[in-house]
Design a protein around this motif. Structure first.
Motif, PDB file in Angstrom:
ATOM      1  N   LYS A   1      -2.509  -6.505   8.756  1.00 49.33           N
ATOM      2  CA  LYS A   1      -3.691  -7.356   8.906  1.00 49.33           C
ATOM      3  C   LYS A   1      -4.328  -7.628   7.547  1.00 49.33           C
ATOM      4  CE  LYS A   1      -4.512  -5.880  13.595  1.00 49.33           C
ATOM      5  NZ  LYS A   1      -5.413  -5.220  14.524  1.00 49.33           N
ATOM      6  N   LYS A   2      -4.675  -8.883   7.354  1.00 47.11           N
ATOM      7  CA  LYS A   2      -5.256  -9.302   6.075  1.00 47.11           C
ATOM      8  C   LYS A   2      -6.523  -8.508   5.743  1.00 47.11           C
ATOM      9  CE  LYS A   2      -7.214 -13.289   5.676  1.00 47.11           C
ATOM     10  NZ  LYS A   2      -7.520 -14.716   5.517  1.00 47.11           N
ATOM     11  N   LYS A   3      -7.353  -8.248   6.734  1.00 43.19           N
ATOM     12  CA  LYS A   3      -8.591  -7.491   6.488  1.00 43.19           C
ATOM     13  C   LYS A   3      -8.286  -6.078   5.979  1.00 43.19           C
ATOM     14  CE  LYS A   3     -11.930 -10.304   7.468  1.00 43.19           C
ATOM     15  NZ  LYS A   3     -12.670 -10.856   6.342  1.00 43.19           N
ATOM     16  N   THR A   4      -7.236  -5.473   6.488  1.00 42.43           N
ATOM     17  CA  THR A   4      -6.837  -4.145   6.002  1.00 42.43           C
ATOM     18  C   THR A   4      -6.492  -4.227   4.521  1.00 42.43           C
ATOM     19  OG1 THR A   4      -5.966  -3.535   8.162  1.00 42.43           O
ATOM     20  CG2 THR A   4      -5.193  -2.246   6.287  1.00 42.43           C
ATOM     21  N   ARG A   5      -5.718  -5.226   4.160  1.00 46.73           N
ATOM     22  CA  ARG A   5      -5.325  -5.393   2.752  1.00 46.73           C
ATOM     23  C   ARG A   5      -6.548  -5.670   1.880  1.00 46.73           C
ATOM     24  NH1 ARG A   5      -1.166  -8.181   5.605  1.00 46.73           N
ATOM     25  NH2 ARG A   5      -2.046 -10.214   5.060  1.00 46.73           N
ATOM     26  N   GLN A   6      -7.500  -6.430   2.396  1.00 42.56           N
ATOM     27  CA  GLN A   6      -8.710  -6.729   1.625  1.00 42.56           C
ATOM     28  C   GLN A   6      -9.552  -5.464   1.398  1.00 42.56           C
ATOM     29  OE1 GLN A   6     -10.214  -9.919   4.081  1.00 42.56           O
ATOM     30  NE2 GLN A   6      -9.363 -11.474   2.710  1.00 42.56           N
ATOM     31  N   TRP A   7      -9.660  -4.610   2.429  1.00 42.58           N
ATOM     32  CA  TRP A   7     -10.386  -3.345   2.254  1.00 42.58           C
ATOM     33  C   TRP A   7      -9.687  -2.470   1.214  1.00 42.58           C
ATOM     34  CZ3 TRP A   7     -15.116  -1.826   3.600  1.00 42.58           C
ATOM     35  CH2 TRP A   7     -15.789  -2.547   4.583  1.00 42.58           C
ATOM     36  N   HIS A   8      -8.358  -2.466   1.242  1.00 39.67           N
ATOM     37  CA  HIS A   8      -7.606  -1.706   0.240  1.00 39.67           C
ATOM     38  C   HIS A   8      -7.869  -2.257  -1.157  1.00 39.67           C
ATOM     39  CE1 HIS A   8      -4.816   1.213   2.153  1.00 39.67           C
ATOM     40  NE2 HIS A   8      -5.196   0.554   3.231  1.00 39.67           N
ATOM     41  N   ALA A   9      -7.873  -3.560  -1.287  1.00 37.36           N
ATOM     42  CA  ALA A   9      -8.135  -4.176  -2.585  1.00 37.36           C
ATOM     43  C   ALA A   9      -9.529  -3.797  -3.095  1.00 37.36           C
ATOM     44  CB  ALA A   9      -7.982  -5.691  -2.494  1.00 37.36           C
TER      45      ALA A   9
ATOM     46  N   SER B   1     -10.222   1.034   7.011  1.00 34.93           N
ATOM     47  CA  SER B   1      -9.437  -0.120   7.447  1.00 34.93           C
ATOM     48  C   SER B   1      -8.297   0.285   8.384  1.00 34.93           C
ATOM     49  CB  SER B   1      -8.893  -0.899   6.249  1.00 34.93           C
ATOM     50  OG  SER B   1      -7.864  -0.196   5.582  1.00 34.93           O
ATOM     51  N   HIS B   2      -7.717   1.449   8.147  1.00 34.74           N
ATOM     52  CA  HIS B   2      -6.631   1.891   9.028  1.00 34.74           C
ATOM     53  C   HIS B   2      -7.149   2.297  10.403  1.00 34.74           C
ATOM     54  CE1 HIS B   2      -3.124   1.613   6.524  1.00 34.74           C
ATOM     55  NE2 HIS B   2      -3.871   2.009   5.511  1.00 34.74           N
ATOM     56  N   PHE B   3      -8.227   3.049  10.417  1.00 29.10           N
ATOM     57  CA  PHE B   3      -8.737   3.565  11.683  1.00 29.10           C
ATOM     58  C   PHE B   3      -9.426   2.491  12.525  1.00 29.10           C
ATOM     59  CE2 PHE B   3      -8.908   7.669   9.176  1.00 29.10           C
ATOM     60  CZ  PHE B   3      -7.740   8.176   9.723  1.00 29.10           C
ATOM     61  N   PHE B   4     -10.151   1.570  11.876  1.00 30.78           N
ATOM     62  CA  PHE B   4     -10.972   0.634  12.632  1.00 30.78           C
ATOM     63  C   PHE B   4     -10.477  -0.814  12.635  1.00 30.78           C
ATOM     64  CE2 PHE B   4     -13.792   4.133  11.418  1.00 30.78           C
ATOM     65  CZ  PHE B   4     -14.145   4.562  12.685  1.00 30.78           C
ATOM     66  N   ILE B   5      -9.555  -1.166  11.755  1.00 32.60           N
ATOM     67  CA  ILE B   5      -9.028  -2.536  11.725  1.00 32.60           C
ATOM     68  C   ILE B   5      -7.563  -2.550  12.128  1.00 32.60           C
ATOM     69  CG2 ILE B   5      -8.537  -4.534  10.275  1.00 32.60           C
ATOM     70  CD1 ILE B   5     -11.024  -3.684   8.600  1.00 32.60           C
ATOM     71  N   GLU B   6      -6.763  -1.782  11.415  1.00 32.41           N
ATOM     72  CA  GLU B   6      -5.316  -1.787  11.663  1.00 32.41           C
ATOM     73  C   GLU B   6      -4.941  -0.963  12.891  1.00 32.41           C
ATOM     74  OE1 GLU B   6      -1.879  -3.526  10.654  1.00 32.41           O
ATOM     75  OE2 GLU B   6      -3.443  -3.554   9.120  1.00 32.41           O
ATOM     76  N   GLY B   7      -5.693   0.112  13.128  1.00 31.10           N
ATOM     77  CA  GLY B   7      -5.420   0.965  14.279  1.00 31.10           C
ATOM     78  C   GLY B   7      -4.201   1.857  14.104  1.00 31.10           C
TER      79      GLY B   7
END
Length: 116
Positions: free
Chosen positions: A18-26, A62-68
């Motif tokens: 998910k793009k949002k996960t990648r954005q949180w990582h960035a 991002s993993h727990f709440f966006i990517e799951g």
């Protein structure tokens, strides 16, 4: 489980579909750089201790709440760190789409820019 980094890399990208996960990582990875610069400028080394707390906090959120899913860091901490910096670099240079396609994620939330 993984015999080489390239195999892990493809798995890593799938774990960040998910793009949002990648954005949180960035954002988290960027904060590592900010904290390192602050430590050098202020000579207050507490910033270096704060860097992983911020970075992992944002990534894990991002993993727990966006990517799951479960962060790759838990199973492969070194490769995960390298992969994170690689992913963010590819995002910044506009070359991540090709890697996502290799990981068979070409259909997942991709647009011309990772930052849209």
């Amino acid at each position: 489980m993984f015999s080489d980094f390239q195999s892990f890399w493809l798995h890593y990208l799938r774990q960040h579909s998910k793009k949002k996960t990648r954005q949180w990582h960035a954002a988290g990875t960027s904060m590592v750089v900010v904290c390192a610069v602050l430590a050098l400028v202020t000579l207050e080394w507490k910033w270096l201790l704060l860097a992983p707390v911020i970075a992992y906090g944002l990534a894990w959120y991002s993993h727990f709440f966006i990517e799951g899913n479960k962060p790759a860091t838990f199973g492969h901490p070194f490769w995960s760190l390298v992969a994170d910096f690689r992913m963010v670099f590819l995002m910044l240079t506009g070359k991540l789409d090709a890697e996502l396609k290799k990981a068979q994620l070409g259909h997942v939330e991709m647009r011309s820019s990772e930052w849209d």
